[in-house]
Write a protein that holds these residues in place. Structure first.
Motif, PDB file in Angstrom:
ATOM      1  N   ALA A 132      12.979  -1.811   4.009  1.00 56.87           N
ATOM      2  CA  ALA A 132      12.887  -0.355   3.867  1.00 56.87           C
ATOM      3  C   ALA A 132      13.643   0.110   2.625  1.00 56.87           C
ATOM      4  CB  ALA A 132      13.446   0.339   5.107  1.00 56.87           C
ATOM      5  N   LEU A 133      14.866  -0.424   2.426  1.00 59.01           N
ATOM      6  CA  LEU A 133      15.667  -0.041   1.273  1.00 59.01           C
ATOM      7  C   LEU A 133      15.011  -0.491  -0.030  1.00 59.01           C
ATOM      8  CD1 LEU A 133      18.257   1.173   0.145  1.00 59.01           C
ATOM      9  CD2 LEU A 133      19.365  -1.064   0.462  1.00 59.01           C
ATOM     10  N   GLN A 134      14.476  -1.723  -0.022  1.00 60.93           N
ATOM     11  CA  GLN A 134      13.828  -2.233  -1.228  1.00 60.93           C
ATOM     12  C   GLN A 134      12.637  -1.366  -1.623  1.00 60.93           C
ATOM     13  OE1 GLN A 134      12.690  -6.334  -0.921  1.00 60.93           O
ATOM     14  NE2 GLN A 134      11.694  -6.369  -2.927  1.00 60.93           N
ATOM     15  N   ASN A 135      11.816  -0.996  -0.629  1.00 57.80           N
ATOM     16  CA  ASN A 135      10.647  -0.153  -0.919  1.00 57.80           C
ATOM     17  C   ASN A 135      11.082   1.256  -1.343  1.00 57.80           C
ATOM     18  OD1 ASN A 135       7.716  -1.287  -0.140  1.00 57.80           O
ATOM     19  ND2 ASN A 135       9.266  -2.293   1.136  1.00 57.80           N
ATOM     20  N   TYR A 136      12.163   1.749  -0.742  1.00 59.79           N
ATOM     21  CA  TYR A 136      12.620   3.097  -1.122  1.00 59.79           C
ATOM     22  C   TYR A 136      13.154   3.095  -2.559  1.00 59.79           C
ATOM     23  CZ  TYR A 136      14.843   7.628  -1.011  1.00 59.79           C
ATOM     24  OH  TYR A 136      15.187   8.907  -1.303  1.00 59.79           O
ATOM     25  N   LYS A 137      13.876   2.007  -2.937  1.00 56.98           N
ATOM     26  CA  LYS A 137      14.348   1.913  -4.313  1.00 56.98           C
ATOM     27  C   LYS A 137      13.174   1.868  -5.288  1.00 56.98           C
ATOM     28  CE  LYS A 137      18.823  -0.339  -3.524  1.00 56.98           C
ATOM     29  NZ  LYS A 137      19.607  -1.570  -3.728  1.00 56.98           N
ATOM     30  N   SER A 138      12.137   1.109  -4.925  1.00 53.96           N
ATOM     31  CA  SER A 138      10.950   1.054  -5.787  1.00 53.96           C
ATOM     32  C   SER A 138      10.292   2.426  -5.875  1.00 53.96           C
ATOM     33  CB  SER A 138       9.949   0.029  -5.235  1.00 53.96           C
ATOM     34  OG  SER A 138      10.514  -1.261  -5.220  1.00 53.96           O
ATOM     35  N   VAL A 184       2.890  -1.754  12.970  1.00 50.47           N
ATOM     36  CA  VAL A 184       2.384  -3.022  12.412  1.00 50.47           C
ATOM     37  C   VAL A 184       1.109  -2.753  11.619  1.00 50.47           C
ATOM     38  CG1 VAL A 184       1.482  -5.302  12.961  1.00 50.47           C
ATOM     39  CG2 VAL A 184       3.435  -4.400  14.247  1.00 50.47           C
ATOM     40  N   GLU A 185       0.163  -2.032  12.244  1.00 50.66           N
ATOM     41  CA  GLU A 185      -1.073  -1.704  11.521  1.00 50.66           C
ATOM     42  C   GLU A 185      -0.752  -0.848  10.305  1.00 50.66           C
ATOM     43  OE1 GLU A 185      -4.768  -0.686  13.567  1.00 50.66           O
ATOM     44  OE2 GLU A 185      -3.664  -0.882  15.441  1.00 50.66           O
ATOM     45  N   ALA A 186       0.164   0.075  10.466  1.00 50.15           N
ATOM     46  CA  ALA A 186       0.539   0.941   9.345  1.00 50.15           C
ATOM     47  C   ALA A 186       1.071   0.106   8.183  1.00 50.15           C
ATOM     48  CB  ALA A 186       1.583   1.954   9.790  1.00 50.15           C
ATOM     49  N   LYS A 187       1.908  -0.919   8.507  1.00 51.01           N
ATOM     50  CA  LYS A 187       2.458  -1.780   7.470  1.00 51.01           C
ATOM     51  C   LYS A 187       1.354  -2.512   6.715  1.00 51.01           C
ATOM     52  CE  LYS A 187       3.947  -5.808   8.471  1.00 51.01           C
ATOM     53  NZ  LYS A 187       4.686  -6.965   9.005  1.00 51.01           N
ATOM     54  N   TYR A 193       9.003   0.423   7.515  1.00 50.52           N
ATOM     55  CA  TYR A 193       9.991  -0.638   7.705  1.00 50.52           C
ATOM     56  C   TYR A 193      11.242  -0.101   8.405  1.00 50.52           C
ATOM     57  CZ  TYR A 193       7.450  -4.121   4.955  1.00 50.52           C
ATOM     58  OH  TYR A 193       6.531  -5.030   4.518  1.00 50.52           O
ATOM     59  N   GLU A 194      11.605   1.135   8.096  1.00 45.07           N
ATOM     60  CA  GLU A 194      12.760   1.731   8.756  1.00 45.07           C
ATOM     61  C   GLU A 194      12.521   1.856  10.259  1.00 45.07           C
ATOM     62  OE1 GLU A 194      15.554   5.750   8.527  1.00 45.07           O
ATOM     63  OE2 GLU A 194      13.589   5.695   7.526  1.00 45.07           O
ATOM     64  N   LYS A 195      11.311   2.291  10.643  1.00 42.88           N
ATOM     65  CA  LYS A 195      10.987   2.412  12.069  1.00 42.88           C
ATOM     66  C   LYS A 195      10.945   1.052  12.743  1.00 42.88           C
ATOM     67  CE  LYS A 195      10.452   6.883  12.557  1.00 42.88           C
ATOM     68  NZ  LYS A 195      11.290   7.671  13.484  1.00 42.88           N
ATOM     69  N   MET A 196      10.568   0.026  11.972  1.00 39.87           N
ATOM     70  CA  MET A 196      10.474  -1.319  12.547  1.00 39.87           C
ATOM     71  C   MET A 196      11.835  -2.013  12.568  1.00 39.87           C
ATOM     72  SD  MET A 196       6.880  -2.569  10.782  1.00 39.87           S
ATOM     73  CE  MET A 196       6.847  -4.131  11.661  1.00 39.87           C
ATOM     74  N   ILE A 243       0.903   7.351  -9.257  1.00 41.92           N
ATOM     75  CA  ILE A 243       1.021   8.315  -8.157  1.00 41.92           C
ATOM     76  C   ILE A 243       0.735   7.633  -6.820  1.00 41.92           C
ATOM     77  CG2 ILE A 243       0.012  10.403  -7.162  1.00 41.92           C
ATOM     78  CD1 ILE A 243      -0.374  11.418  -9.993  1.00 41.92           C
ATOM     79  N   LYS A 244      -0.314   6.795  -6.783  1.00 44.16           N
ATOM     80  CA  LYS A 244      -0.632   6.098  -5.535  1.00 44.16           C
ATOM     81  C   LYS A 244       0.382   4.999  -5.242  1.00 44.16           C
ATOM     82  CE  LYS A 244      -5.510   7.258  -5.371  1.00 44.16           C
ATOM     83  NZ  LYS A 244      -5.502   8.152  -6.492  1.00 44.16           N
ATOM     84  N   ILE A 245       0.923   4.363  -6.309  1.00 45.03           N
ATOM     85  CA  ILE A 245       1.992   3.371  -6.103  1.00 45.03           C
ATOM     86  C   ILE A 245       3.192   4.057  -5.451  1.00 45.03           C
ATOM     87  CG2 ILE A 245       3.644   1.860  -7.284  1.00 45.03           C
ATOM     88  CD1 ILE A 245       1.442   1.420  -9.423  1.00 45.03           C
ATOM     89  N   ARG A 246       3.535   5.234  -5.946  1.00 44.01           N
ATOM     90  CA  ARG A 246       4.657   5.986  -5.385  1.00 44.01           C
ATOM     91  C   ARG A 246       4.397   6.317  -3.919  1.00 44.01           C
ATOM     92  NH1 ARG A 246       6.083  11.875  -7.813  1.00 44.01           N
ATOM     93  NH2 ARG A 246       3.913  12.127  -7.198  1.00 44.01           N
ATOM     94  N   MET A 247       3.167   6.779  -3.592  1.00 49.16           N
ATOM     95  CA  MET A 247       2.810   7.106  -2.207  1.00 49.16           C
ATOM     96  C   MET A 247       2.958   5.879  -1.301  1.00 49.16           C
ATOM     97  SD  MET A 247      -0.605   9.383  -3.020  1.00 49.16           S
ATOM     98  CE  MET A 247      -1.142   9.357  -1.306  1.00 49.16           C
ATOM     99  N   ALA A 248       2.503   4.719  -1.824  1.00 47.64           N
ATOM    100  CA  ALA A 248       2.530   3.498  -1.018  1.00 47.64           C
ATOM    101  C   ALA A 248       3.972   3.045  -0.739  1.00 47.64           C
ATOM    102  CB  ALA A 248       1.756   2.389  -1.721  1.00 47.64           C
ATOM    103  N   TYR A 249       4.829   3.075  -1.767  1.00 44.73           N
ATOM    104  CA  TYR A 249       6.229   2.677  -1.572  1.00 44.73           C
ATOM    105  C   TYR A 249       6.919   3.594  -0.559  1.00 44.73           C
ATOM    106  CZ  TYR A 249       6.576  -0.807  -5.322  1.00 44.73           C
ATOM    107  OH  TYR A 249       6.449  -1.930  -6.093  1.00 44.73           O
ATOM    108  N   LEU A 250       6.642   4.879  -0.623  1.00 46.30           N
ATOM    109  CA  LEU A 250       7.310   5.826   0.255  1.00 46.30           C
ATOM    110  C   LEU A 250       6.931   5.588   1.717  1.00 46.30           C
ATOM    111  CD1 LEU A 250       9.120   8.275   0.622  1.00 46.30           C
ATOM    112  CD2 LEU A 250       7.120   9.745   0.234  1.00 46.30           C
TER     113      LEU A 250
END
Length: 573
Positions: free
Chosen positions: A265-271, A223-226, A256-259, A243-250
């Motif tokens: 999770a899929l939406q962020n991975y696609k981004s 939760v805190e990580a999110k 989200y996958e762990k949660m 580069i930081k946008i890419r790091m954040a999406y990953l």
């Protein structure tokens, strides 16, 4: 005017401003360069530095490195060590982004020297931190931590601006990211975040929140990580750092996958994949540019080293240069005043040029005339040798002694082989060389004619390549051929009614190989060494052309001569 352009460019280059426009900033700096003169050294240096900064923010390596290098050269003229170090420092940052660790470290170390000379402890610490980051990326964590601690100590001892220590704190915290046994390991991140948030440093805030998201993810505090990931992504999107946008999406997709929120999770991975493709495409497009950049940087470093060596000499020559400038201006005035005289001089030069051309024409004629004379000399030598042959032939006709006739015929053959060289030189050759192929055919035909009184059927088989040799080699080579072929005719077929003689002349580019063989009875080598004048002459002439002479008997007599294609004729005795 130029200062106004610099101010506008600097305003648009502010990374933490909502009005930042790097491409527009480049336009203002370029307009500043257009209105500047060579006397505006400081202003031109500032424009080049500003374009370099804009190129760095746009992640255009070529624009950034080229303009930092130009700015550095001008700052060296001004002996502005802080600015020299700044250009080196920022070039090091670019190279670090390109993962060129060796060259990046070299630039940081050079910048470190200038910062230390100026006691600019803030940026000494920054360079130490950058070098520490390189050590970590190379797997040398202990060396990296040592540099980070030195940088933090400098920040603390010299009371530098706290925001500059924030990124060093981030780097130290990253070393402890997976070390759960370190007490209070996230204190570095919290302290760094507090500093960048206090000064509203968007780049630092985004970076810190993304790092904290990774830290909490590794701890299982999803939760805190999110929350950290969302905040980091939002800020990175606000100023467009891919580069930081890419790091954040990953990291967000992993959280989200762990949660169990698989849609998010899929939406962020696609981004992440979309932005990663853009970054990868940019990196691919800049790969060739990176190589060119390395070359330009190395070239620029060479220029800078040369400039540094010449700097002390330049100091002592400044007054002299001023004097030279006055003299130059005076000469310009004289040149303007005497333009008519200059035109007259040009006319005289044109006349001299015509005279030289006439002299060259005359020299060409002289050379051609000398060549004609040289050919005439060869012609006369050949005629004289033929006269000698004719006299000897008359002697043969008047002599009733068969042995004397044989010896005289041998002499005629030897003289004829020499005459052939001079004949080819005046008739066919454009230079002092002859065609060995035609030369050999003529010699062998002459020998065959001189031996026509024999009633034996002897076939001469030739394999002669088109090789050109000079006079110093042609004469000995002809004599060798004459002696060995004559010997074969005289002695090889005493007990045979027919036979053949093989003659081969070949070259591999470095050496020439002459092979002569027959299918006769074979000579007695033990007697031939002492009794055969022809064989001894052949060996002597082979030595003269720096060759090797080999003779053996196997189903006939075989001679093998090899000599170098090129011979230092000055050494031939």
């Amino acid at each position: 005017m130029i200062d106004s352009y610099i101010q506008m460019g600097t305003f648009l280059n502010n990374r933490n401003s909502i009005y930042s426009d790097y491409e527009k900033a480049i336009e203002f700096f370029e307009m500043g360069l257009e209105v500047s003169t060579t006397a505006h050294i400081l202003q031109r240096a500032s424009c080049f530095e500003g374009i370099g900064d804009a190129g760095r923010y746009l992640q255009n390596v070529i624009i950034a490195t080229e303009n930092y290098a130009k700015a550095e050269l001008l700052y060296r003229k001004l002996e502005n060590y802080n600015k020299i170090a700044t250009c080196l420092h920022r070039t090091g940052d670019l190279l670090l982004d390109q993962k060129n660790y060796t060259l990046s470290k070299s630039h940081y170390e050079k910048a470190l020297e200038f910062y230390t000379k100026e006691k600019n402890w803030l940026f000494v610490a920054s360079c130490l931190s950058n070098i520490g980051e390189i050590y970590v990326l190379q797997g040398r964590k202990e060396d990296g931590l040592h540099n980070f601690n030195k940088a933090l100590a400098l920040h603390e001892n010299h009371k530098t601006d706290p925001k500059h220590s924030a990124f060093t704190l981030f780097e130290v915290g990253k070393l402890y990211l997976d070390s759960l046994h370190i007490p209070n390991r996230d204190k570095y991140f919290n302290k760094a975040l507090q500093i960048v948030e206090q000064d509203n440093l968007l780049d630092g805030i985004a970076y810190g929140n993304i790092l904290m998201a990774n830290l909490k993810y590794n701890d299982g505090e999803y939760v805190e990580a999110k929350n950290y990931a969302k905040k980091g992504l939002r800020i990175a999107l606000s100023y467009g750092h891919k580069i930081k946008i890419r790091m954040a999406y990953l990291i967000a997709s992993k959280i989200y996958e762990k949660m169990g929120a698989y849609d998010e999770a899929l939406q962020n991975y696609k981004s992440y994949r979309e932005i990663d493709t853009q970054v990868q495409q940019k990196e691919n497009n800049e790969f060739s540019a990176e190589l060119e950049t390395k070359h330009q940087v190395e070239k620029q470093n060479t220029i800078l080293l040369q400039t540094e060596k010449e700097k002390n000499i330049a100091k002592n020559q400044r007054n002299l240069i001023i004097v030279f400038l006055f003299i130059f201006l005076f000469l310009v005035l004289i040149l303007i005043r005497y333009q008519i005289k200059l035109k007259k001089s040009n006319k005289m030069l044109f006349q001299k040029k015509e005279e030289i051309q006439n002299m060259n024409t005359s020299l060409v004629k002289t050379v051609n005339y000398k060549n004609i004379l040289l050919k005439e000399v060869h012609h006369r030598v050949k005629n004289n040798l033929q006269i000698i042959c004719s006299i000897l032939e008359m002697q043969i006709d008047s002599s009733g002694n068969s042995k004397l006739q044989e010896k005289l015929q041998t002499s005629i053959d030897r003289i004829f082989s020499m005459a052939l060289v001079h004949e080819q030189l005046y008739s066919d050759g454009k230079d002092e060389t002859i065609d060995a192929q035609g030369y050999f055919y003529d010699i062998i035909n002459s020998i065959k004619s001189s031996q026509k009184f024999t009633n034996k059927k002897i076939l001469v088989r030739l394999q002669i390549e088109a090789i050109h040799v000079n006079l110093q080699r042609a004469l000995p080579l002809g004599m060798i051929l004459n002696e060995l072929i004559t010997n074969a005719y005289k002695y090889a077929f005493d007990y045979q009614s027919d036979g053949f003689i093989n003659v081969s002349l070949k070259s591999d580019g470095s050496y020439v190989f002459l092979d002569i063989s027959d299918n006769g009875s074979g000579i007695d080598l033990s007697k031939a060494r002492t009794n055969s004048i022809g064989l001894q002459l052949a060996k002597d002439f082979t030595t003269q052309i720096r060759g090797t002479f080999t003779c053996f008997v196997k189903n006939g007599t075989h001679y093998k001569i090899a000599f170098p294609m090129m011979i230092n004729t000055a050494k031939i005795s």
